[in-house]
Design a protein around this motif. Structure first.
Motif, short mmCIF file in Angstrom:
data_model
loop_
_atom_site.label_atom_id
_atom_site.label_comp_id
_atom_site.label_asym_id
_atom_site.label_seq_id
_atom_site.Cartn_x
_atom_site.Cartn_y
_atom_site.Cartn_z
N ILE A 138 5.31 -2.64 -8.67
CA ILE A 138 5.08 -1.19 -8.41
C ILE A 138 3.73 -0.73 -9.12
O ILE A 138 2.86 -0.26 -8.33
N ARG A 139 3.57 -1.07 -10.19
CA ARG A 139 2.63 -0.68 -10.91
C ARG A 139 1.25 -1.21 -10.28
O ARG A 139 0.11 -0.76 -10.09
N ARG A 140 1.16 -2.43 -9.86
CA ARG A 140 -0.13 -3.33 -9.48
C ARG A 140 -0.30 -2.69 -8.05
O ARG A 140 -1.37 -2.60 -7.70
N SER A 141 0.66 -2.17 -7.18
CA SER A 141 0.35 -1.84 -5.80
C SER A 141 -0.11 -0.33 -5.94
O SER A 141 -1.04 -0.02 -5.26
N GLY A 142 -0.12 0.42 -7.07
CA GLY A 142 -0.55 1.77 -7.50
C GLY A 142 -2.09 1.52 -7.81
O GLY A 142 -2.87 2.50 -7.59
N LYS A 143 -2.61 0.40 -8.36
CA LYS A 143 -3.91 0.02 -8.63
C LYS A 143 -4.67 -0.01 -7.52
O LYS A 143 -6.03 -0.27 -7.54
N ALA A 183 7.94 3.89 -12.07
CA ALA A 183 8.02 2.74 -11.63
C ALA A 183 9.36 2.19 -11.61
O ALA A 183 9.75 1.32 -10.63
N GLN A 184 10.06 2.33 -12.70
CA GLN A 184 11.59 1.91 -12.76
C GLN A 184 12.30 2.44 -11.62
O GLN A 184 13.03 1.61 -10.90
N THR A 185 12.25 3.73 -11.19
CA THR A 185 13.09 4.24 -10.11
C THR A 185 12.67 3.47 -8.78
O THR A 185 13.33 3.17 -7.81
N LEU A 186 11.17 3.43 -8.46
CA LEU A 186 10.89 2.74 -7.38
C LEU A 186 10.97 1.19 -7.21
O LEU A 186 11.41 0.86 -6.19
N ALA A 187 11.03 0.81 -8.25
CA ALA A 187 11.54 -0.44 -8.28
C ALA A 187 12.94 -0.80 -8.00
O ALA A 187 13.17 -1.96 -7.14
N GLU A 188 13.69 -0.31 -8.48
CA GLU A 188 15.19 -0.33 -8.25
C GLU A 188 15.32 0.12 -6.51
O GLU A 188 16.12 -0.81 -5.92
N GLN A 189 14.50 0.82 -5.95
CA GLN A 189 14.82 1.27 -4.87
C GLN A 189 14.12 0.46 -3.63
O GLN A 189 14.87 0.19 -2.75
N GLY A 228 13.69 -2.88 -4.56
CA GLY A 228 14.18 -4.49 -5.02
C GLY A 228 13.13 -5.15 -5.39
O GLY A 228 13.35 -6.28 -5.06
N VAL A 229 12.09 -4.65 -6.29
CA VAL A 229 10.86 -5.56 -6.75
C VAL A 229 10.74 -5.00 -8.20
O VAL A 229 11.65 -4.00 -8.52
N SER A 230 10.06 -5.74 -8.91
CA SER A 230 9.78 -5.49 -10.21
C SER A 230 8.98 -4.16 -10.65
O SER A 230 8.22 -3.78 -9.83
N GLU A 231 9.33 -3.70 -11.73
CA GLU A 231 8.23 -2.59 -12.15
C GLU A 231 6.85 -2.79 -12.09
O GLU A 231 5.83 -2.13 -11.80
N LYS A 232 6.46 -4.05 -12.63
CA LYS A 232 4.95 -4.64 -12.48
C LYS A 232 4.47 -4.43 -11.02
O LYS A 232 3.29 -4.34 -10.86
N VAL A 274 0.78 -1.21 0.01
CA VAL A 274 -0.07 -0.11 -0.10
C VAL A 274 0.80 1.29 -0.11
O VAL A 274 0.56 2.29 -0.68
N TYR A 275 1.94 1.43 0.95
CA TYR A 275 2.99 2.37 0.76
C TYR A 275 3.29 2.57 -0.50
O TYR A 275 3.55 3.78 -1.06
N ARG A 276 3.80 1.77 -1.18
CA ARG A 276 4.75 1.73 -2.31
C ARG A 276 3.72 2.37 -3.49
O ARG A 276 4.11 3.06 -4.32
N GLY A 277 2.36 1.88 -3.51
CA GLY A 277 1.42 2.12 -4.47
C GLY A 277 0.98 3.73 -4.24
O GLY A 277 0.79 4.29 -5.03
N LYS A 278 0.71 4.26 -2.91
CA LYS A 278 0.75 5.58 -2.63
C LYS A 278 1.72 6.22 -3.24
O LYS A 278 1.69 7.37 -3.80
N GLN A 279 3.04 5.98 -2.86
CA GLN A 279 4.22 6.72 -3.34
C GLN A 279 4.20 6.95 -4.73
O GLN A 279 4.57 7.87 -5.56
#
Length: 68
Positions: free
Chosen positions: A62-67, A48-54, A56-60, A13-18
């Motif tokens: 991060i995007r799923r968390s945002g939905k 998504a790429q920047t947060l994924a690297e931060q 340690g998860v995939s870009e997908k 949830v935190y990653r999605g909000k960010q």
């Protein structure tokens, strides 16, 4: 609240909000004959790429968390 104590669901949830706060809206200012176009040639890392690297998860992930 420290991140290391968060459950996986809370972290998601935190990653999605960010992600939703940081991403830019789609579209852009392509300009006209009197202005300099921007947006098309701006090669910045995607949110998504920047947060994924931060995190340690995939870009997908991060995007799923945002939905959610």
């Amino acid at each position: 609240m420290q991140r290391r104590n968060w459950t996986p669901e809370q972290l998601s949830v935190y990653r999605g909000k960010q992600y939703n706060e940081l991403k830019k809206p789609q579209g852009g200012n392509y300009g006209n004959q009197y202005t300099v176009a921007s947006g098309q040639n701006d090669h910045q890392p995607k949110t998504a790429q920047t947060l994924a690297e931060q995190y340690g998860v995939s870009e997908k992930t991060i995007r799923r968390s945002g939905k959610n």
